[in-house]
Write a protein that holds these residues in place. Structure first.
Motif, short mmCIF file in Angstrom:
data_model
loop_
_atom_site.label_atom_id
_atom_site.label_comp_id
_atom_site.label_asym_id
_atom_site.label_seq_id
_atom_site.Cartn_x
_atom_site.Cartn_y
_atom_site.Cartn_z
N TYR A 6 -14.71 1.97 46.89
CA TYR A 6 -15.45 0.87 47.39
C TYR A 6 -16.86 1.35 47.27
O TYR A 6 -17.13 2.40 46.86
CB TYR A 6 -15.17 0.72 48.83
CG TYR A 6 -16.48 0.71 49.26
CD1 TYR A 6 -17.01 1.26 50.35
CD2 TYR A 6 -17.39 0.20 48.30
CE1 TYR A 6 -18.31 1.24 50.60
CE2 TYR A 6 -18.68 0.22 48.61
CZ TYR A 6 -19.09 0.74 49.74
OH TYR A 6 -20.35 0.75 49.99
N SER A 7 -17.64 0.63 47.63
CA SER A 7 -19.04 0.89 47.51
C SER A 7 -19.31 2.31 47.86
O SER A 7 -19.07 3.19 47.15
CB SER A 7 -19.80 0.03 48.45
OG SER A 7 -19.09 -0.22 49.56
N CYS A 9 -18.20 3.63 50.56
CA CYS A 9 -17.23 4.08 51.53
C CYS A 9 -16.18 4.92 50.85
O CYS A 9 -15.59 5.78 51.43
CB CYS A 9 -16.55 2.91 52.18
SG CYS A 9 -17.68 2.05 53.17
N HIS A 131 -25.46 6.00 54.38
CA HIS A 131 -24.71 4.75 54.48
C HIS A 131 -23.50 4.90 55.40
O HIS A 131 -23.24 4.05 56.26
CB HIS A 131 -24.25 4.31 53.08
CG HIS A 131 -23.35 3.13 53.08
ND1 HIS A 131 -23.83 1.84 53.05
CD2 HIS A 131 -22.01 3.03 53.16
CE1 HIS A 131 -22.81 1.00 53.09
NE2 HIS A 131 -21.69 1.70 53.15
N HIS A 135 -22.48 3.12 59.20
CA HIS A 135 -21.27 2.48 59.75
C HIS A 135 -20.94 3.01 61.14
O HIS A 135 -20.46 2.27 62.01
CB HIS A 135 -20.07 2.73 58.83
CG HIS A 135 -20.03 1.85 57.61
ND1 HIS A 135 -20.07 0.48 57.69
CD2 HIS A 135 -19.93 2.15 56.30
CE1 HIS A 135 -19.99 -0.04 56.46
NE2 HIS A 135 -19.92 0.95 55.60
N PHE A 185 -14.72 -2.68 55.11
CA PHE A 185 -15.73 -3.34 55.93
C PHE A 185 -16.15 -4.65 55.28
O PHE A 185 -16.02 -4.84 54.08
CB PHE A 185 -16.95 -2.43 56.10
CG PHE A 185 -16.64 -1.13 56.81
CD1 PHE A 185 -16.20 -1.12 58.12
CD2 PHE A 185 -16.77 0.08 56.16
CE1 PHE A 185 -15.91 0.07 58.78
CE2 PHE A 185 -16.48 1.28 56.80
CZ PHE A 185 -16.05 1.27 58.12
N GLU A 190 -21.41 -3.97 55.48
CA GLU A 190 -21.98 -3.12 54.42
C GLU A 190 -23.50 -3.21 54.41
O GLU A 190 -24.20 -2.20 54.28
CB GLU A 190 -21.41 -3.51 53.06
CG GLU A 190 -19.93 -3.21 52.89
CD GLU A 190 -19.60 -1.74 53.11
OE1 GLU A 190 -20.45 -0.87 52.86
OE2 GLU A 190 -18.49 -1.46 53.56
#
Ligand SMILES: [Zn+2]
Length: 264
Positions: A6-7, A9, A131, A135, A185, A190
């Motif tokens: 994912y990005s 994550c 990042h 979260h 998420f 995000e």
């Protein structure tokens, strides 16, 4: 191992990037009981304590690079000064595994996979870490973990009363750890993690260009051949180009100079 990415994550394992070594161990799934438990039965403190147990499970069941390992030394160097996030003490470790990933947990544990470190520059890694800590700061990680506790392994234990800590089996903890590693998420979350991660880096004296640079690397990986699954997962997240634009414009506006991209 599920196909993550994912990005920031969770970066999908990029096939055979690395020589064969251990794959990340998430334990095996357990079946959930059927008893309903109300969310109010778990306190924030208990969620944090349980997350800590899950992290300890992962640290025990995966190869953690020791203090003298070059990966550990590099991570320590690039995270120097990142001591706490909103009062939560941070701790960093490297898992020596072939999967490409990094995550931060509600208890302040940040885990970076060696294969991600092989792919990224220090600035890019710092962006990922910022990042992920974003979260945690926005409590997304806690919310996701709490939901996992309620939905699966913890449900029966909770319904028996007296709290959860110390009550789950090894395999149940392994099962729960997945919710820390592969959290999904929302797009809103995000974006919040990007903004808060940026601010976290600034507050700690780091150059927030790291955020944009991490997304650039993500975009680069996304465009790579054989990763259609990765591209598919990206599409459900904020547009990578838009994230690069937003983070780089913000860093420019705030007066930061983009660090040089060192040859790795
Ligand atoms: Zn994220």
């Amino acid at each position: 191992m599920r196909k993550i990415l994912y990005s920031l994550c969770a970066f999908v394992a990029l096939g055979s990037v690395q020589p064969v070594c251990a794959q990340f161990n998430l334990g095996k799934a357990v079946s959930a009981g059927a008893k309903a438990v109300k969310a109010t039965q778990i306190s924030d403190a208990e969620v944090a304590a349980m997350a800590r147990e899950s992290v300890q499970w992962m640290d025990t069941h995966n190869k953690v690079c020791d203090a003298n390992d070059p990966y550990t030394q590099r991570l320590n160097r690039l995270t120097e000064g990142l001591v706490e996030a909103d009062g939560i003490p941070l701790n960093f470790k490297v898992y020596d595994v072939i999967d490409v990933n990094a995550f931060a947990c509600p208890d302040g544990s940040v885990r970076v996979f060696s294969s991600l470190m092989d792919l990224m520059t220090d600035d890019e890694l710092l962006g990922v870490i910022g990042h992920e800590i974003g979260h945690v700061l926005k409590h997304h990680s806690k919310k996701a973990y709490k939901a996992a506790l309620l939905a699966s392994a913890g449900r029966d234990a909770l319904s028996s009363g007296g709290g959860l800590v110390g009550k789950l089996s090894d395999s149940q903890l392994g099962d729960l750890s997945e919710s820390l590693v592969n959290s999904k998420f929302s797009q809103k979350e995000e974006k919040e993690a990007d903004d808060v991660g940026y601010e976290f880096l600034v507050k700690n004296g780091k150059n927030p260009w790291a955020m944009a640079m991490a997304f650039e690397k993500m975009q680069e990986l996304e465009g790579g051949a054989k990763q259609s699954a990765m591209a598919k997962m990206f599409s459900s997240h904020p547009d990578t180009a838009a994230r690069i634009k937003k983070m780089s414009e913000r860093a420019t506006k705030d007066g930061y100079t983009r660090p040089a991209d060192p040859a790795k």
